[in-house]
Design a protein around this motif. Sequence first.
Motif, mmCIF file in Angstrom:
data_model
loop_
_atom_site.group_PDB
_atom_site.id
_atom_site.type_symbol
_atom_site.label_atom_id
_atom_site.label_comp_id
_atom_site.label_asym_id
_atom_site.label_seq_id
_atom_site.Cartn_x
_atom_site.Cartn_y
_atom_site.Cartn_z
ATOM 1 N N MET A 78 -5.511 4.794 3.399
ATOM 2 C CA MET A 78 -4.321 4.579 4.223
ATOM 3 C C MET A 78 -4.633 4.850 5.694
ATOM 4 O O MET A 78 -4.194 4.108 6.582
ATOM 5 C CB MET A 78 -3.172 5.482 3.749
ATOM 6 C CG MET A 78 -2.596 5.119 2.394
ATOM 7 S SD MET A 78 -1.911 3.443 2.278
ATOM 8 C CE MET A 78 -3.228 2.627 1.370
ATOM 9 N N ASN A 79 -5.397 5.893 5.955
ATOM 10 C CA ASN A 79 -5.767 6.220 7.331
ATOM 11 C C ASN A 79 -6.561 5.073 7.963
ATOM 12 O O ASN A 79 -6.346 4.712 9.124
ATOM 13 C CB ASN A 79 -6.593 7.510 7.372
ATOM 14 C CG ASN A 79 -5.773 8.736 6.990
ATOM 15 O OD1 ASN A 79 -4.549 8.715 7.043
ATOM 16 N ND2 ASN A 79 -6.438 9.804 6.600
ATOM 17 N N PRO A 107 0.781 -1.236 0.000
ATOM 18 C CA PRO A 107 0.000 0.000 0.000
ATOM 19 C C PRO A 107 0.813 1.287 0.000
ATOM 20 O O PRO A 107 0.454 2.249 -0.686
ATOM 21 C CB PRO A 107 -0.843 -0.121 1.270
ATOM 22 C CG PRO A 107 -0.082 -1.063 2.159
ATOM 23 C CD PRO A 107 0.543 -2.044 1.208
ATOM 24 N N LYS A 108 1.906 1.307 0.737
ATOM 25 C CA LYS A 108 2.657 2.564 0.845
ATOM 26 C C LYS A 108 3.376 2.926 -0.450
ATOM 27 O O LYS A 108 3.568 4.100 -0.764
ATOM 28 C CB LYS A 108 3.645 2.484 2.014
ATOM 29 C CG LYS A 108 2.956 2.372 3.366
ATOM 30 C CD LYS A 108 3.960 2.286 4.505
ATOM 31 C CE LYS A 108 3.250 2.154 5.844
ATOM 32 N NZ LYS A 108 4.200 2.024 6.978
ATOM 33 N N HIS A 127 -1.827 11.258 4.633
ATOM 34 C CA HIS A 127 -1.387 12.620 4.298
ATOM 35 C C HIS A 127 0.124 12.730 4.423
ATOM 36 O O HIS A 127 0.802 13.302 3.561
ATOM 37 C CB HIS A 127 -2.093 13.627 5.211
ATOM 38 C CG HIS A 127 -1.986 15.045 4.753
ATOM 39 N ND1 HIS A 127 -0.892 15.838 5.036
ATOM 40 C CD2 HIS A 127 -2.823 15.808 4.004
ATOM 41 C CE1 HIS A 127 -1.074 17.045 4.499
ATOM 42 N NE2 HIS A 127 -2.235 17.050 3.863
ATOM 43 N N GLN A 128 0.664 12.140 5.494
ATOM 44 C CA GLN A 128 2.117 12.182 5.690
ATOM 45 C C GLN A 128 2.843 11.416 4.591
ATOM 46 O O GLN A 128 3.856 11.884 4.058
ATOM 47 C CB GLN A 128 2.486 11.594 7.051
ATOM 48 C CG GLN A 128 4.003 11.626 7.316
ATOM 49 C CD GLN A 128 4.454 10.580 8.322
ATOM 50 O OE1 GLN A 128 3.813 9.532 8.445
ATOM 51 N NE2 GLN A 128 5.534 10.851 9.022
ATOM 52 N N LEU A 129 2.330 10.224 4.255
ATOM 53 C CA LEU A 129 2.973 9.427 3.218
ATOM 54 C C LEU A 129 3.001 10.180 1.887
ATOM 55 O O LEU A 129 4.018 10.208 1.199
ATOM 56 C CB LEU A 129 2.252 8.092 3.051
ATOM 57 C CG LEU A 129 2.360 7.104 4.226
ATOM 58 C CD1 LEU A 129 1.433 5.917 4.006
ATOM 59 C CD2 LEU A 129 3.792 6.644 4.419
ATOM 60 N N GLU A 132 -8.918 9.720 -2.054
ATOM 61 C CA GLU A 132 -9.407 8.390 -1.687
ATOM 62 C C GLU A 132 -8.286 7.529 -1.134
ATOM 63 O O GLU A 132 -8.462 6.793 -0.161
ATOM 64 C CB GLU A 132 -10.033 7.725 -2.914
ATOM 65 C CG GLU A 132 -10.665 6.376 -2.624
ATOM 66 C CD GLU A 132 -11.266 5.757 -3.871
ATOM 67 O OE1 GLU A 132 -10.761 4.693 -4.303
ATOM 68 O OE2 GLU A 132 -12.217 6.327 -4.429
ATOM 69 N N TRP A 133 -7.105 7.611 -1.746
ATOM 70 C CA TRP A 133 -5.965 6.808 -1.298
ATOM 71 C C TRP A 133 -5.554 7.196 0.114
ATOM 72 O O TRP A 133 -5.303 6.325 0.964
ATOM 73 C CB TRP A 133 -4.789 6.981 -2.261
ATOM 74 C CG TRP A 133 -3.582 6.185 -1.856
ATOM 75 C CD1 TRP A 133 -3.346 4.861 -2.077
ATOM 76 C CD2 TRP A 133 -2.445 6.670 -1.126
ATOM 77 N NE1 TRP A 133 -2.148 4.483 -1.541
ATOM 78 C CE2 TRP A 133 -1.566 5.573 -0.948
ATOM 79 C CE3 TRP A 133 -2.093 7.909 -0.613
ATOM 80 C CZ2 TRP A 133 -0.357 5.690 -0.276
ATOM 81 C CZ3 TRP A 133 -0.877 8.029 0.074
ATOM 82 C CH2 TRP A 133 -0.022 6.920 0.229
#
Length: 350
Positions: A323-324, A104-105, A331-333, A318-319
Amino acid sequence: MIPRRTLLQSGAAAVLAAPALVGFAQSPITLKFHTFMAPLSKVWLSMHKPWMDKVEKESGGRLKFEAYPAMQLGGTPAQLYDQVKDGVVDIIWTLPGYSAGRFPKTEAFELPFMMNNAEATSKALWEYLHTVATDDYQDTQLLAVNVHGPGVLHSRDKPVKTVADLRGMKVRGPSRPTTKMLGYLGAIPVGMPLPAIPDALSKGTIDACALPWEVVPSVKVQELTHFHSEFTPEVGALYTAAFVMAMNKSRYASLPPDLKKVIDANSGLATSGWMGKTQQANDASGRKSALDRHNTVYTIPAIDAQEFKRKAALVEVEWMQEMNKRGFDGHQLRDVARALIEKHAKSTKT
């Protein structure tokens, strides 16, 4: 004084043992390299083979490769990562996006309009995976990562000049973020690996595909389509895809220290940047293959690109939300990915 018989016996034993020892010392270690790329593709010829040749040379011939392009050892492109994780093969180069949601990241680098320079973005991806995304590939020995040059839309029957032109078209995408983006742009997204594209285009299963220029000749897209839509460089790339080159952890750990150093010297930030640069450098010949057939290449200007960017931004939102929900800070990623791309773009010569 040592008896003569003892000396003779010792000497004979040494002579008998010597060939075995010499043979052992000179016996090369063979590594199986597996990928989905075709044996005549630019990636195979200008990136994979030179990398293997360099490793073999720097090891003094003690490392050898059995090279298997085009999934010659069996399985599907989506199974390559498990093949190397499980030790079926030693090294793979694959597209993580074929396993939707598994890494995912990494997907932060596949979001729309994130990049334009593959060398800088590949270096940024390496740093990103070793700072805020260390868990994506923790079950293998990560050797290098890279992205390709700006993604292009290739269509059979009509040119894509605006977002409206995509409405209802069946368009192949390589990864989850890109297929979602195609849906938001009004297309009917179809996820499929690279080798399936020629058959899908020829049968009309898809009307168009999203691909970088460099890979076009290897799957004959310049013959199966007539129109190609790229974006003016200042707006960035419609999309890119991330690739990984990984090694089985146990196989890496089993290497003698000096051979590990050879692998290490051909891994990491610099190798990742070289791969990205090499892949994007082949865009020119892929583009030429379309022009040589008198296909239409259209450059979408900045003013029309804004509508693409506006609708594609929904993928990013959406992504980050997804992730959240998975326990990450989306947001950080996203912000770290952008900052690293910008950082490496400043230090990379184009």
